[in-house]
Enzyme design. Structure first.
Site, PDB file in Angstrom:
ATOM      1  N   ASP A   1      -6.718   9.665  12.169  1.00 13.47           N
ATOM      2  CA  ASP A   1      -7.173   9.192  10.860  1.00 13.47           C
ATOM      3  C   ASP A   1      -7.901   7.860  10.990  1.00 13.47           C
ATOM      4  O   ASP A   1      -7.635   6.908  10.257  1.00 13.47           O
ATOM      5  CB  ASP A   1      -5.986   9.059   9.906  1.00 13.47           C
ATOM      6  CG  ASP A   1      -6.425   9.018   8.436  1.00 13.47           C
ATOM      7  OD1 ASP A   1      -7.549   9.471   8.151  1.00 13.47           O
ATOM      8  OD2 ASP A   1      -5.654   8.539   7.597  1.00 13.47           O
TER       9      ASP A   1
ATOM     10  N   GLY B   1       4.215   7.447   3.088  1.00 13.79           N
ATOM     11  CA  GLY B   1       5.181   6.544   2.489  1.00 13.79           C
ATOM     12  C   GLY B   1       4.548   5.285   1.943  1.00 13.79           C
ATOM     13  O   GLY B   1       3.374   5.264   1.591  1.00 13.79           O
TER      14      GLY B   1
ATOM     15  N   GLY C   1       0.818  -1.206   0.000  1.00 11.88           N
ATOM     16  CA  GLY C   1       0.000   0.000   0.000  1.00 11.88           C
ATOM     17  C   GLY C   1       0.848   1.250   0.000  1.00 11.88           C
ATOM     18  O   GLY C   1       2.039   1.220   0.331  1.00 11.88           O
TER      19      GLY C   1
ATOM     20  N   GLY D   1       0.584   5.377   1.248  1.00  9.77           N
ATOM     21  CA  GLY D   1      -0.155   6.362   2.022  1.00  9.77           C
ATOM     22  C   GLY D   1       0.461   7.733   1.895  1.00  9.77           C
ATOM     23  O   GLY D   1       1.398   7.951   1.119  1.00  9.77           O
TER      24      GLY D   1
END
Length: 496
Positions: A137, A26, A21, A23
């Site tokens: 978040d 990073g 993934g 983000g």
């Protein structure tokens, strides 16, 4: 180096096998630790972001934060450091699917599953909050689920200490708009524990319904919805118990002070919402003359019906939640057994009849030397709760010497903005009406039947032109034909 080019390369003692993934801070890879011979999740700070001291400090803090959170629903951190000017964090690799992808693939969770997921994430948040850290978040994409719906809260890379405000720079709001608390759009002081709780309530809603709380077309519309639109009701989806509406309303309250005080408190309320509503409490009614005492339920919500069982109507429209009159008591025959006894019984019967009937009574009862006075009108008996909040120069019926409710009608909400004053009133039949005053020219307006929304809020619609007046603890918003004509922040607001 671009993220897609790192897979298959070497990074210090790690072999980067697969990109998992990307983000805001990073990249995360599945990697093989050649020293310890184990497969891990390796997070690398983006090369460009590494040039920023703010991002570097935030990344370093993530490793320290996650390493000291010894909580089963926080992914353990193995190691962290720096290789060739690139910061990294080595974490346990957990194979699963994030909640966002799970909802997209399988649809909404069952209410019980949603509660179980929220309980686990609440435990992770409580551990972080107790350490003085805020996640900032919380969202479905940052909740990782295993096959048994064991949940992990991930990506503490943007978590921060509440006192560490220098890392929150102007214009760098962190978090996803769909889950951000309204105060985060209003102030520049950063997030708080209460903002995490708001986001968790958003996650609960999405888990129950399958979509974000507010469906909008862009960031500005989303921001406005979080700031102005009442929290949605998940029970509108079939199969979701009505008790979840209050859980969401409290968790997503516009005012942070009115939300749950901890993530686990929200989770406990959600667990309670799974059960049916408790039975109505019983009250023992004093016996009528010659009759036994009777226990009967106290209505928790008065139905919108008139005395004949048909819908109550005021001015041609159904009235809003009218209060039912107290039940009348029927006297039973009495056998006289002596002049004095008969007199006492009859006197008590008359007083009891007048007290329990709808007749006008103003009197008192004395118990233990203390006199309590009860006043009943011919329409209904109501108890008006005290205000939540304060507004200067007001009393129980609105503004002293200014905008007020009618003589016998209590004010349910009063508010003042820089441009307006407003009051929402309730009649003795349970109807509501709205009165507003424009301070600049003294113009006034009255609208019948405003609708209660959220906690302490109302929406009043002008039938003449469809203009809506959305009243919340934070603002008065005026909308016409889908366009916002004005948004006036509340300077003072109080409601019952």
């Amino acid at each position: 180096m671009a993220a897609e080019n790192r897979a298959g390369s070497r990074f210090g003692q790690y072999e980067l096998r697969r990109l998992l993934g990307v983000g805001g801070m990073g990249e995360v890879y599945e990697a093989h630790d050649t020293v310890r011979d184990r497969v891990v999740a390796l997070k690398l700070l983006d090369v460009d972001l590494a040039k920023s001291t703010t991002y570097v400090e935030r990344f370093r803090r993530e490793s320290r934060t996650a390493a000291r959170l010894q909580e089963p629903h926080v992914i353990p951190v193995h190691d962290w450091g720096e290789v060739d000017g690139v910061l990294f964090i080595d974490m346990r690799l957990v194979r699963g699917q994030d909640l966002s992808a799970h909802l997209a693939t399988h649809g909404p969770l069952t209410p019980r599953q949603a509660v179980e997921v929220v309980e686990q994430i609440a435990a992770a948040l409580d551990a972080a909050h107790e350490s003085g850290l805020v996640h900032r978040d919380v969202k479905p994409a940052n909740i990782l689920l295993t096959g048994e719906l064991f949940a992990y809260l991930v990506d503490f890379g943007i978590a921060h200490a509440e006192s560490d405000m220098q890392l929150t720079t102007a214009g760098s709001a962190i978090g996803s708009f769909a889950y951000m608390a309204p105060e985060r759009f209003e102030h520049s002081t950063g997030a708080s524990i209460s903002a995490d709780i708001y986001a968790l309530a958003c996650v609960l809603y999405e888990s129950l319904v399958g979509e974000t709380p507010f469906r909008t077309d862009g960031h500005l519309a989303t921001i406005h919805a979080h700031m102005m639109t009442p929290p949605p009701q998940p029970s509108l989806r079939a199969g979701v118990p009505a008790g979840f509406d209050q859980v969401i309303a409290t968790g997503m309250a516009k005012d942070p002070a009115r939300r749950y005080t901890s993530a686990s408190q929200l989770a406990r309320a959600a667990r309670a919402a799974l059960s049916p509503a408790p039975a109505q409490p019983l009250v023992t009614v004093p016996p009528s003359v010659g009759g036994p005492a009777v226990s009967q339920p106290i209505p928790l919500v008065y139905p919108p019906t008139g005395s004949t069982g048909s819908p109550a109507v005021a001015n041609g429209r159904p009235a809003t939640a009218p209060l039912a009159p107290p039940p009348k008591r029927i006297l039973r025959p009495v056998v006289a057994v002596g002049g004095v006894i008969v007199g006492m019984v009859l006197l008590g019967g008359v007083l009891g009849w007048r007290l329990w009937s709808g007749d006008d009574v103003a009197g008192g009862t004395t118990t233990g030397g203390t006199t309590t006075t009860t006043t009943t009108t011919g329409a209904v008996t109501t108890t008006v709760a005290p205000y939540v909040g304060t507004v200067s120069d007001t009393d129980a019926q609105g503004f002293v010497g200014g905008l007020r409710c009618n003589a016998s009608d209590p004010a349910l909400a009063v508010g003042t903005t820089a441009a307006s004053r407003l009051v929402v009133c309730r009649t003795d039949t349970g109807r509501y009406y709205y009165r507003g005053l424009r301070i600049s020219d003294g113009a006034t307006q009255e609208i019948d039947d405003p609708v209660p929304v959220g906690i302490g809020g109302f929406t009043a619609t002008n039938p003449a032109d469809g203009t809506k007046y959305l009243i919340t603890t934070h603002a008065l918003t005026i909308v016409k034909a889908g366009q916002i004509l004005a948004t006036e922040p509340m300077l003072e607001y109080a409601h019952r």
